[in-house]
Each structure stands twice: as C-alpha cells, then as structure tokens.
Scaffold this active site. Structure first.
Site, mmCIF file in Angstrom:
data_model
loop_
_atom_site.group_PDB
_atom_site.id
_atom_site.type_symbol
_atom_site.label_atom_id
_atom_site.label_comp_id
_atom_site.label_asym_id
_atom_site.label_seq_id
_atom_site.Cartn_x
_atom_site.Cartn_y
_atom_site.Cartn_z
ATOM 1 N N HIS A 43 -13.683 5.826 -3.167
ATOM 2 C CA HIS A 43 -12.992 5.410 -1.848
ATOM 3 C C HIS A 43 -12.682 6.663 -1.067
ATOM 4 O O HIS A 43 -11.795 7.390 -1.349
ATOM 5 C CB HIS A 43 -11.384 4.954 -2.538
ATOM 6 C CG HIS A 43 -10.673 4.245 -1.474
ATOM 7 N ND1 HIS A 43 -9.757 3.212 -1.458
ATOM 8 C CD2 HIS A 43 -10.517 4.567 0.131
ATOM 9 C CE1 HIS A 43 -9.430 3.013 -0.211
ATOM 10 N NE2 HIS A 43 -9.751 3.831 0.541
ATOM 11 N N GLU A 70 -15.326 1.827 -0.955
ATOM 12 C CA GLU A 70 -14.198 1.055 -0.280
ATOM 13 C C GLU A 70 -13.470 2.101 0.499
ATOM 14 O O GLU A 70 -13.495 3.217 0.240
ATOM 15 C CB GLU A 70 -13.171 0.591 -1.414
ATOM 16 C CG GLU A 70 -12.585 1.732 -2.338
ATOM 17 C CD GLU A 70 -11.749 0.876 -3.439
ATOM 18 O OE1 GLU A 70 -11.849 -0.395 -3.680
ATOM 19 O OE2 GLU A 70 -10.753 1.638 -3.815
ATOM 20 N N HIS A 190 -6.075 -2.362 -8.526
ATOM 21 C CA HIS A 190 -4.764 -1.601 -8.142
ATOM 22 C C HIS A 190 -3.833 -1.633 -9.468
ATOM 23 O O HIS A 190 -3.143 -2.517 -9.540
ATOM 24 C CB HIS A 190 -4.180 -1.976 -6.807
ATOM 25 C CG HIS A 190 -3.295 -0.632 -6.336
ATOM 26 N ND1 HIS A 190 -3.883 0.421 -5.541
ATOM 27 C CD2 HIS A 190 -2.085 -0.246 -6.433
ATOM 28 C CE1 HIS A 190 -3.019 1.043 -5.162
ATOM 29 N NE2 HIS A 190 -1.872 0.795 -5.857
#
Length: 239
Positions: A43, A70, A190
């Site tokens: 990310h 991401e 998450h």
C-alpha cells in the site's frame, strides 16, 4: 480455500527507519511466499513513508503468487499501477495524511470517478477491488462501477470481537452474501489477526482473500514469520 495475502508495509517501515535496505522488502517477500502465503500486498502512499514506488517495480519481478497493490487512485498511483500491472489493484479512499485506512468508499458519491478508473485498470488486464463498508447500498453501487471484487473493511468487526461481541459478524456475513448475489468477489482486510481470523472466515461465505499486515508482522515478532503464516493458513483451511 481463502487465500492469504501478506501486506509487507511494516517490513518497509522497519527498513526505512534506519535509512538503509535492511530488512530487504524483496527478500522478505520471497520468504513469505516460500512459507506458503498466496499473495503479497503493498500500500504505497504519496509520501513513501513505508512502501516506496520503486518497491512495486522490484516486487513485480519476483512475486510468483498474486501481487496486490492498494491505495488511493490519485494520478501518480494510477500511473504506477498501469505501469507495473499487478494481479489486482484495491482502491482505498485514503486521505493523503492518513496513518492507516479508516473508511470504505462512498460508491454512490464517487460512482463516475470509480467507473472511469476501474475501466482503465480492467482494460489493462488488472483485477479490481473496492475497499468498502458493509452498507448494502454502497455495495450495490460498487457492483455498477464495474469492479470485480469488494474488500470488506473489517476494523469494526475486529474491535467488537475483541470486546466479546460475536454478533458484530452479522453485517459482514449479510454483506458478503449480498455482494456475491451481485456477482462481486469477496476480499477482506484491516485488523484481522490470529485471534479473530478463524471466526471471521467461517462466517463469511465465498471469502476469496484476506490481506493482513500489521497484526501478522507483530505476531511474527513473538512466534516467527514462517510459523505465523502457517497458523493463518491452518485457521483459514478449517473454516
């Protein structure tokens, strides 16, 4: 079986803290794959405080499983993804200064923008996923953007589960069923951890992939990286 994609941002954070190249993100990612993980996730953020854009190019050369990038689709991110062409891009509506992801997309408000970005990624052969909350209206709107998958934002589940509230899984189960009916694949991520992953996976039908970084790397400090990866794989198998 649900695939485990390991987010290596924390490896990059540790590397950057000393200003050198140890631990090496590429070498650790190779090890993660050899230990049995089915994917590598990164990310990158605009300030490159952990993963750097160059890491995406370096990892593309060596990842033999699935490579997931991401992030917030600002222009520099879009350009990076189109150049690298990972297996999957996961779109996350991060603010530029966000410490970590803290919300899913408003797919109604951002419908036109997401359609445009997703069409460009898909025309380049990149699978697309949209980071999203459990609101069914938003999931329905995600389906009309052209996305292949949604990634359920699981922070609320993880917080409530740690407090003993197992009922917190219900909106995620219902959302997964609804998304599947709309033709969307299901990813999740998450704050998933060894403590909650088995319960979560058992209750989410058609769960294709989980992306886990912070908890997995933290747990590995105590238990070892290879051991932790195989613990996750075992818990995902037993669903």
């Amino acid at each position: 079986m649900t695939k485990l994609s390991v987010n290596v941002n924390k490896i990059a954070t540790l590397r950057n803290s000393r200003g050198a190249d140890f631990p090496n993100v590429v070498d650790v990612s190779k090890d993660i794959e050899s230990f049995g993980a089915e994917g590598i996730t990164i990310h990158p953020r605009p300030d490159e405080r952990h993963i750097r854009y160059q890491d995406a190019y370096d990892l593309k050369k060596i990842v033999t499983t699935e490579f997931n990038i991401e992030g917030n689709p600002i222009q520099s991110f879009i350009d990076l993804v189109l150049d690298v062409k990972p297996t999957q891009v996961t779109l996350v509506p991060d603010a530029i200064d966000a410490i970590t992801s803290n919300a899913g997309w408003d797919t109604i408000k951002n419908q036109d923008f997401l359609k445009e970005v997703i069409a460009e990624f898909k025309s380049n052969g990149i699978r697309t996923s949209v980071f999203i909350d459990t609101d069914k209206k938003l999931i329905e709107a995600a389906a009309t953007t052209g996305a292949d998958r949604v990634e359920l934002y699981t922070e609320d589940f993880a917080t409530q589960y740690a407090l003993g509230n197992k009922e917190a899984i219900k909106p995620y189960t219902e959302s997964a069923i609804f998304a599947t009916e709309l033709g969307l694949g299901i990813n999740a991520g998450h704050d998933l951890s060894l403590d909650n992953i088995e319960f979560f996976a058992k209750n989410i039908p058609n769960l294709l992939e989980v992306s886990i970084g912070h908890a997995l790397i933290t747990e590995s400090l105590y238990l070892g990286l290879e051991n932790v990866i195989n613990m996750y794989k075992y818990k995902l198998k037993t669903k």
